[in-house]
Design an enzyme around this catalytic site. Sequence first.
Site, PDB file in Angstrom:
ATOM      1  N   LYS A  13      -2.788  -0.194  -8.449  1.00 49.96           N
ATOM      2  CA  LYS A  13      -3.762   0.321  -8.877  1.00 49.96           C
ATOM      3  C   LYS A  13      -3.642   1.687  -8.395  1.00 49.96           C
ATOM      4  O   LYS A  13      -3.999   2.843  -8.852  1.00 49.96           O
ATOM      5  CB  LYS A  13      -5.218  -0.760  -7.496  1.00 49.96           C
ATOM      6  N   ARG A  88     -14.873  -5.241  -4.050  1.00 49.45           N
ATOM      7  CA  ARG A  88     -13.459  -6.110  -3.716  1.00 49.45           C
ATOM      8  C   ARG A  88     -14.152  -7.689  -3.311  1.00 49.45           C
ATOM      9  O   ARG A  88     -13.554  -8.857  -3.356  1.00 49.45           O
ATOM     10  CB  ARG A  88     -12.530  -6.613  -2.384  1.00 49.45           C
ATOM     11  N   ARG A 127       8.113  -1.928  -1.356  1.00 48.16           N
ATOM     12  CA  ARG A 127       6.805  -1.092  -1.345  1.00 48.16           C
ATOM     13  C   ARG A 127       7.352  -0.115   0.503  1.00 48.16           C
ATOM     14  O   ARG A 127       7.634  -0.810   1.012  1.00 48.16           O
ATOM     15  CB  ARG A 127       5.187  -1.337  -1.183  1.00 48.16           C
ATOM     16  N   ARG A 160       4.397  -0.654   4.625  1.00 48.57           N
ATOM     17  CA  ARG A 160       2.813  -0.968   5.404  1.00 48.57           C
ATOM     18  C   ARG A 160       3.137  -2.580   6.211  1.00 48.57           C
ATOM     19  O   ARG A 160       3.608  -3.252   5.921  1.00 48.57           O
ATOM     20  CB  ARG A 160       1.634  -1.195   3.982  1.00 48.57           C
ATOM     21  N   ARG A 171      -2.869 -12.626   1.985  1.00 48.17           N
ATOM     22  CA  ARG A 171      -3.888 -10.753   1.005  1.00 48.17           C
ATOM     23  C   ARG A 171      -4.035 -11.628  -1.069  1.00 48.17           C
ATOM     24  O   ARG A 171      -4.431 -11.241  -1.296  1.00 48.17           O
ATOM     25  CB  ARG A 171      -2.954 -10.002   1.273  1.00 48.17           C
TER      26      ARG A 171
HETATM   27  P1  AMP Z   1      -5.713  -2.152  -0.392  1.00 47.99           P
HETATM   28  O1  AMP Z   1      -4.890  -0.476   0.562  1.00 47.99           O
HETATM   29  O2  AMP Z   1      -6.250  -1.394  -0.886  1.00 47.99           O
HETATM   30  O3  AMP Z   1      -4.828  -3.032  -0.665  1.00 47.99           O
HETATM   31  O4  AMP Z   1      -6.432  -1.993   1.200  1.00 47.99           O
HETATM   32  C1  AMP Z   1      -5.959  -2.518   2.762  1.00 47.99           C
HETATM   33  C2  AMP Z   1      -6.435  -4.052   3.582  1.00 47.99           C
HETATM   34  O5  AMP Z   1      -7.827  -3.008   4.033  1.00 47.99           O
HETATM   35  C3  AMP Z   1      -6.942  -4.649   2.743  1.00 47.99           C
HETATM   36  O6  AMP Z   1      -6.140  -6.041   3.297  1.00 47.99           O
HETATM   37  C4  AMP Z   1      -8.005  -5.186   3.724  1.00 47.99           C
HETATM   38  O7  AMP Z   1      -8.415  -5.421   4.848  1.00 47.99           O
HETATM   39  C5  AMP Z   1      -9.008  -3.986   3.387  1.00 47.99           C
HETATM   40  N1  AMP Z   1      -9.208  -3.141   2.419  1.00 47.99           N
HETATM   41  C6  AMP Z   1      -9.654  -2.059   1.181  1.00 47.99           C
HETATM   42  N2  AMP Z   1     -10.999  -2.005   0.842  1.00 47.99           N
HETATM   43  C7  AMP Z   1     -11.651  -3.126   1.456  1.00 47.99           C
HETATM   44  C8  AMP Z   1     -12.838  -3.187   0.676  1.00 47.99           C
HETATM   45  N3  AMP Z   1     -13.491  -2.961  -0.391  1.00 47.99           N
HETATM   46  N4  AMP Z   1     -13.018  -4.641   1.454  1.00 47.99           N
HETATM   47  C9  AMP Z   1     -13.233  -5.376   2.114  1.00 47.99           C
HETATM   48  N5  AMP Z   1     -11.388  -4.837   2.414  1.00 47.99           N
HETATM   49  C10 AMP Z   1     -10.888  -3.836   1.562  1.00 47.99           C
END
Ligand code: AMP
Length: 214
Positions: A13, A88, A127, A160, A171
């Site tokens: 994404k 999400r 990653r 990360r 996740r």
């Molecule tokens: P990402 O970089 O999009 O994989 O997000 C990393 C982490 O941020 C996720 O595992 C969640 O803990 C938090 N996070 C990011 N976007 C959201 C969202 N829209 N709703 C809830 N938690 C989020």
Amino acid sequence: MRVILLGPPGAGKGTQAGMIAEKYHVPQISTGDILREEVKIESELGKQAKSYMDKGELVPDKLIIDIIVKQLDEDDSGNGYIMDGFPRTVNQAVAFASALSERGEQVDRVISIEVERDELIRRLNGRRTCTECGVRYHIHFDPPRKEGVCNECGTKLIPRDDDSEETVPNRLEVYRKQTEPLIDYYKGSGVFEAVDGVGSIEEIFKRVEKALEG
Ligand code: AMP
């Protein structure tokens, strides 16, 4: 152009959202990046979000919706945006739809990038991110010119925190339970497109462009 990019962790994404942002001149709004920045500067929001993020859990809807509503009112969002990692949950999608309708706006496309579980695990394991400028790499699919070092600024690359072997299965499970229902939520909306997320970055981007322009 108002676009939502859906897909499990590791689907690409962030990469595809960056390419859409560049080609169509719209900002990329990544809730994950916003939260990581808040954690880095140790803000109140960052402190609240960190414990959820470390476990691979979702941050509570209320905190995320506040972030997004603030972003919608930024000047550079007027022309549209690409949402990367938001919504999400169905709750977030409902709150987003109501914030948009208050502004007389609507989503133009929801693109779901589809990749199967084994491939996601392989991708997440490799990653790497630059701690300084945030540029992302993958040790196999998109390696830096010099191993372990950012092409742009020469800083050391690290995985990360939440890409660890302990956190990744959670996740993926959180995605299946809490985010996948969004596919059904958007399917009937007339703006939903599924895209095969397996192939080279350029191949996938061609499919994404087709889904955006078709
Ligand atoms: P990402 O970089 O999009 O994989 O997000 C990393 C982490 O941020 C996720 O595992 C969640 O803990 C938090 N996070 C990011 N976007 C959201 C969202 N829209 N709703 C809830 N938690 C989020």
